[in-house]
Design a protein around this motif. Structure first.
Motif, PDB file in Angstrom:
ATOM      1  N   THR A  66     -10.232   4.063   1.291  1.00 20.64           N
ATOM      2  CA  THR A  66     -10.328   5.270   2.101  1.00 20.64           C
ATOM      3  C   THR A  66     -11.146   4.951   3.343  1.00 20.64           C
ATOM      4  O   THR A  66     -12.285   4.487   3.241  1.00 20.64           O
ATOM      5  N   ARG A 126       0.850  -1.197   0.000  1.00 14.26           N
ATOM      6  CA  ARG A 126       0.000   0.000   0.000  1.00 14.26           C
ATOM      7  C   ARG A 126       0.884   1.245   0.000  1.00 14.26           C
ATOM      8  O   ARG A 126       2.032   1.211   0.447  1.00 14.26           O
ATOM      9  N   THR A 178      -5.801   4.088   5.184  1.00 14.53           N
ATOM     10  CA  THR A 178      -6.122   4.745   3.926  1.00 14.53           C
ATOM     11  C   THR A 178      -4.901   4.783   3.018  1.00 14.53           C
ATOM     12  O   THR A 178      -3.838   5.250   3.417  1.00 14.53           O
ATOM     13  N   VAL A 219      -3.586   3.599  -1.438  1.00 14.93           N
ATOM     14  CA  VAL A 219      -3.802   2.799  -2.634  1.00 14.93           C
ATOM     15  C   VAL A 219      -3.159   1.438  -2.367  1.00 14.93           C
ATOM     16  O   VAL A 219      -1.984   1.372  -1.986  1.00 14.93           O
ATOM     17  N   GLN A 251      -8.033   2.042  -4.568  1.00 12.67           N
ATOM     18  CA  GLN A 251      -8.057   3.006  -3.470  1.00 12.67           C
ATOM     19  C   GLN A 251      -8.907   2.490  -2.316  1.00 12.67           C
ATOM     20  O   GLN A 251     -10.050   2.044  -2.520  1.00 12.67           O
TER      21      GLN A 251
END
Length: 119
Positions: free
Chosen positions: A116, A38, A91, A93, A114
């Protein structure tokens, strides 16, 4: 060349769950290791979890242990990342990746999805 396609990202409240999927374009050989990474805004990409395709051995980033679970479906050439008890700091990608052996680097990457987490 293996192509990886992630799905399952989205917006979730803190404490919620998401399940990411990563589908490979071809059969994943037994010696492969599949991983999730990530990258949060302004930060470097970091390792999250990985699984050895043949043995199912798993490894996790310390901060996700007990909350995230990596798994695989050998028949569908798909790897999953179940994320529970999500926090705002999750949070980012999220990228799926593959390496041909345990001793090689990650050379195949997906386009990212993504995630979030709202507090």
């Amino acid at each position: 060349q293996v192509q990886l396609v992630e799905s399952g990202g989205g917006l979730v409240q803190a404490g919620g769950s998401l399940r990411l999927s990563c589908a490979a374009s071809e059969r994943i050989a037994n010696n492969y290791v599949m991983g999730w990474f990530r990258q949060a805004p302004g930060k470097e990409r970091e390792f999250v979890a990985e699984i050895t395709w043949s043995t199912g051995n798993k490894r996790y980033l310390d901060s996700v242990k007990g909350r995230f679970t990596i798994s695989r479906d050998n028949a569908k050439n798909t790897v999953f990342l179940q994320m529970n008890s999500l926090k705002s700091e999750d949070t980012a990608v999220y990228y799926c990746a593959a390496r041909p052996t345990f001793y090689s680097g990650y050379g195949y990457w997906g386009q990212g999805t993504q995630v979030t987490v709202s507090s």
